[in-house]
Scaffold this active site. Structure first.
Site, PDB file in Angstrom:
ATOM      1  N   LYS A   1     -14.722  -6.939  -3.020  1.00  0.00           N
ATOM      2  CA  LYS A   1     -14.261  -5.546  -2.969  1.00  0.00           C
ATOM      3  C   LYS A   1     -15.360  -4.591  -2.477  1.00  0.00           C
ATOM      4  CE  LYS A   1      -9.969  -6.281  -4.152  1.00  0.00           C
ATOM      5  NZ  LYS A   1      -8.870  -6.075  -3.187  1.00  0.00           N
TER       6      LYS A   1
ATOM      7  N   ILE B   1      -4.568  -1.039 -13.000  1.00  0.00           N
ATOM      8  CA  ILE B   1      -3.182  -0.607 -12.860  1.00  0.00           C
ATOM      9  C   ILE B   1      -2.297  -1.706 -13.447  1.00  0.00           C
ATOM     10  CG2 ILE B   1      -1.440   0.226 -11.225  1.00  0.00           C
ATOM     11  CD1 ILE B   1      -4.096   1.798 -11.022  1.00  0.00           C
TER      12      ILE B   1
ATOM     13  N   VAL C   1      -2.086 -14.325   4.433  1.00  0.00           N
ATOM     14  CA  VAL C   1      -3.028 -13.473   5.178  1.00  0.00           C
ATOM     15  C   VAL C   1      -4.338 -14.188   5.529  1.00  0.00           C
ATOM     16  CG1 VAL C   1      -2.131 -11.224   4.448  1.00  0.00           C
ATOM     17  CG2 VAL C   1      -3.855 -12.399   3.041  1.00  0.00           C
TER      18      VAL C   1
ATOM     19  N   SER D   1     -11.145  -1.575  -4.829  1.00  0.00           N
ATOM     20  CA  SER D   1     -10.989  -1.611  -6.288  1.00  0.00           C
ATOM     21  C   SER D   1     -12.158  -0.812  -6.873  1.00  0.00           C
ATOM     22  CB  SER D   1     -11.087  -3.062  -6.771  1.00  0.00           C
ATOM     23  OG  SER D   1     -11.249  -3.109  -8.173  1.00  0.00           O
TER      24      SER D   1
ATOM     25  N   TYR E   1     -14.921 -11.383  -7.000  1.00  0.00           N
ATOM     26  CA  TYR E   1     -14.081 -10.201  -6.816  1.00  0.00           C
ATOM     27  C   TYR E   1     -14.935  -8.967  -6.506  1.00  0.00           C
ATOM     28  CZ  TYR E   1     -10.014  -7.170  -7.658  1.00  0.00           C
ATOM     29  OH  TYR E   1      -8.977  -6.255  -7.516  1.00  0.00           O
TER      30      TYR E   1
ATOM     31  N   ASN F   1      -3.502  -5.046   1.789  1.00  0.00           N
ATOM     32  CA  ASN F   1      -3.424  -4.914   0.324  1.00  0.00           C
ATOM     33  C   ASN F   1      -3.394  -6.247  -0.423  1.00  0.00           C
ATOM     34  OD1 ASN F   1      -2.511  -3.567  -2.332  1.00  0.00           O
ATOM     35  ND2 ASN F   1      -0.834  -4.976  -1.824  1.00  0.00           N
TER      36      ASN F   1
HETATM   37  N1  LIG Z   1      -3.685  -4.093 -10.346  1.00  0.00           N
HETATM   38  C1  LIG Z   1      -4.889  -3.595 -10.439  1.00  0.00           C
HETATM   39  O1  LIG Z   1      -5.323  -3.137 -11.498  1.00  0.00           O
HETATM   40  C2  LIG Z   1      -5.776  -3.548  -9.227  1.00  0.00           C
HETATM   41  C3  LIG Z   1      -6.945  -2.785  -9.323  1.00  0.00           C
HETATM   42  C4  LIG Z   1      -7.771  -2.707  -8.220  1.00  0.00           C
HETATM   43  C5  LIG Z   1      -7.433  -3.362  -7.055  1.00  0.00           C
HETATM   44  N2  LIG Z   1      -6.291  -4.099  -7.010  1.00  0.00           N
HETATM   45  C6  LIG Z   1      -5.991  -4.761  -5.751  1.00  0.00           C
HETATM   46  O2  LIG Z   1      -4.700  -4.381  -5.348  1.00  0.00           O
HETATM   47  C7  LIG Z   1      -4.124  -5.400  -4.534  1.00  0.00           C
HETATM   48  C8  LIG Z   1      -2.759  -5.736  -5.078  1.00  0.00           C
HETATM   49  O3  LIG Z   1      -2.886  -6.152  -6.414  1.00  0.00           O
HETATM   50  P1  LIG Z   1      -1.645  -6.144  -7.432  1.00  0.00           P
HETATM   51  O4  LIG Z   1      -2.211  -5.771  -8.752  1.00  0.00           O
HETATM   52  O5  LIG Z   1      -0.523  -5.379  -6.865  1.00  0.00           O
HETATM   53  O6  LIG Z   1      -1.339  -7.703  -7.464  1.00  0.00           O
HETATM   54  P2  LIG Z   1       0.040  -8.518  -7.513  1.00  0.00           P
HETATM   55  O7  LIG Z   1      -0.338  -9.898  -7.911  1.00  0.00           O
HETATM   56  O8  LIG Z   1       1.055  -7.789  -8.328  1.00  0.00           O
HETATM   57  O9  LIG Z   1       0.511  -8.496  -5.999  1.00  0.00           O
HETATM   58  C9  LIG Z   1      -0.214  -9.142  -5.001  1.00  0.00           C
HETATM   59  C10 LIG Z   1       0.749  -9.595  -3.921  1.00  0.00           C
HETATM   60  O10 LIG Z   1      -0.037 -10.212  -2.894  1.00  0.00           O
HETATM   61  C11 LIG Z   1       0.588 -11.408  -2.507  1.00  0.00           C
HETATM   62  N3  LIG Z   1      -0.422 -12.337  -2.001  1.00  0.00           N
HETATM   63  C12 LIG Z   1      -1.396 -12.956  -2.695  1.00  0.00           C
HETATM   64  N4  LIG Z   1      -2.118 -13.756  -1.884  1.00  0.00           N
HETATM   65  C13 LIG Z   1      -1.571 -13.628  -0.648  1.00  0.00           C
HETATM   66  C14 LIG Z   1      -1.855 -14.209   0.614  1.00  0.00           C
HETATM   67  N5  LIG Z   1      -2.830 -15.106   0.776  1.00  0.00           N
HETATM   68  N6  LIG Z   1      -1.101 -13.855   1.668  1.00  0.00           N
HETATM   69  C15 LIG Z   1      -0.085 -12.964   1.522  1.00  0.00           C
HETATM   70  N7  LIG Z   1       0.253 -12.403   0.356  1.00  0.00           N
HETATM   71  C16 LIG Z   1      -0.491 -12.729  -0.714  1.00  0.00           C
HETATM   72  C17 LIG Z   1       1.290 -11.930  -3.765  1.00  0.00           C
HETATM   73  O11 LIG Z   1       2.356 -12.817  -3.423  1.00  0.00           O
HETATM   74  C18 LIG Z   1       1.756 -10.640  -4.405  1.00  0.00           C
HETATM   75  O12 LIG Z   1       3.059 -10.279  -3.968  1.00  0.00           O
HETATM   76  C19 LIG Z   1      -5.114  -6.556  -4.554  1.00  0.00           C
HETATM   77  O13 LIG Z   1      -5.925  -6.483  -3.401  1.00  0.00           O
HETATM   78  C20 LIG Z   1      -5.944  -6.274  -5.799  1.00  0.00           C
HETATM   79  O14 LIG Z   1      -7.233  -6.840  -5.710  1.00  0.00           O
HETATM   80  C21 LIG Z   1      -5.465  -4.206  -8.062  1.00  0.00           C
END
Ligand SMILES: NC(=O)c1ccc[n+]([C@@H]2O[C@H](COP(=O)([O-])OP(=O)(O)OC[C@H]3O[C@@H](n4cnc5c(N)ncnc54)[C@H](O)[C@@H]3O)[C@@H](O)[C@H]2O)c1
Length: 252
Positions: free
Chosen positions: A159, A188, A63, A142, A155, A89
């Site tokens: 965000k 999460i 992305v 987030s 981060y 996302n």
């Molecule tokens: N898990 C949490 O607690 C949480 C809380 C708040 C926000 N978030 C946000 O939610 C989103 C998803 O997080 P998650 O926990 O599901 O993470 P995750 O690591 O399980 O999934 C992230 C996905 O994004 C893909 N990715 C990473 N960099 C990329 C890039 N440059 N281009 C394309 N794909 C890319 C990865 O391959 C992966 O499949 C993120 O933006 C994260 O900041 C997560």
């Protein structure tokens, strides 16, 4: 089937929250393009959707790469003919250190993946949505977009930027039929938080999470279902705002 005949792109759709978003959008009838830099995991999400009787395709994308983003947009239009929902996302965590200990390269990387990508993806998709006179952009912010915390300067800054970006897109294009909204998840249980050692006793968010009203970590489906609602016409009067989905952890 609140999203019947709609077409959605979900970045980072191969894992965690993006996978749940993809599955829940498909459950409501949307065709889903699962866009991820990890094609194998995007394929797995597509399989899950197809097993439930839904329609989906995977496409590899970084992305932060303009050429690959253009390819995702063209692929989606060639395959399904429209783009109704964009879930920005994909994201990564930062160094989770204090400012003086954060290398500039780390700042650049996190800001590129977590914030600049929204600008690039949205810019690529908006012309199609404007032509259709409707579209929904859902950004994954987030709780770190609402608060300062142990998540670290990159981060937290990225965000907070996601939330500002969400407002500004609604301000600029809301009158043209575009809804721009964000979700702000708390901690999460996903590969991101597990690998970073955030969850579990001793994790950087453990006490904050356990002291919050919900007193537990969230599950990906608790985000995916909210995103499917926000994408639907049931959320037609919600624009430019961020929905916290964090068990109450940001009320203090
Ligand atoms: N898990 C949490 O607690 C949480 C809380 C708040 C926000 N978030 C946000 O939610 C989103 C998803 O997080 P998650 O926990 O599901 O993470 P995750 O690591 O399980 O999934 C992230 C996905 O994004 C893909 N990715 C990473 N960099 C990329 C890039 N440059 N281009 C394309 N794909 C890319 C990865 O391959 C992966 O499949 C993120 O933006 C994260 O900041 C997560």
């Amino acid at each position: 089937m609140k999203l019947k005949d709609r077409v959605s792109i979900v970045t980072g759709g191969g894992s965690g929250l993006g996978r749940s978003m993809s599955v829940n959008l498909a459950k409501e009838g949307s065709k889903v393009v699962v866009a991820d830099m990890n094609l194998e995991s995007a394929d797995e999400t597509v399989e899950m959707i197809k097993e439930n009787g839904g329609e989906a395709s995977s496409v590899e994308v970084d992305v932060t790469n303009q050429e690959q983003i253009d390819h995702v947009v063209q692929f989606t239009l060639d395959t399904y003919g429209s783009i109704d929902v964009l879930c920005n996302n994909a994201g990564i965590g930062g160094a989770a250190e204090k400012l003086l200990d954060v290398p500039t390269e780390s700042w650049d990387k996190v800001l590129n993946v977590d914030l600049k990508s929204l600008f690039l993806m949205t810019k690529a998709v908006l012309p199609t949505m404007l032509k259709q006179e409707k579209g929904v952009i859902i950004n994954t912010a987030s709780a770190s977009g609402l608060l300062a915390s142990n998540a670290g300067i990159e981060y937290t800054s990225a965000k907070h930027g996601v939330i500002g970006f969400t407002k500004q897109v609604a301000f600029e294009y809301g009158h043209d039929g575009i809804r721009s909204v964000a979700v702000a998840p708390g901690v999460i249980e996903t590969p991101l938080t597990e690998e970073a050692g955030m969850t579990g006793p001793g994790g950087i968010f453990h006490d904050l999470t356990m002291n919050a009203p919900a007193g537990r970590y969230g599950k990906p489906d608790e985000i995916g279902k909210v995103v499917a609602f926000l994408a639907s016409d049931d959320a037609s009067f919600i624009n430019g705002t961020t929905v916290p989905v964090e068990g109450g952890s940001s009320i203090y």
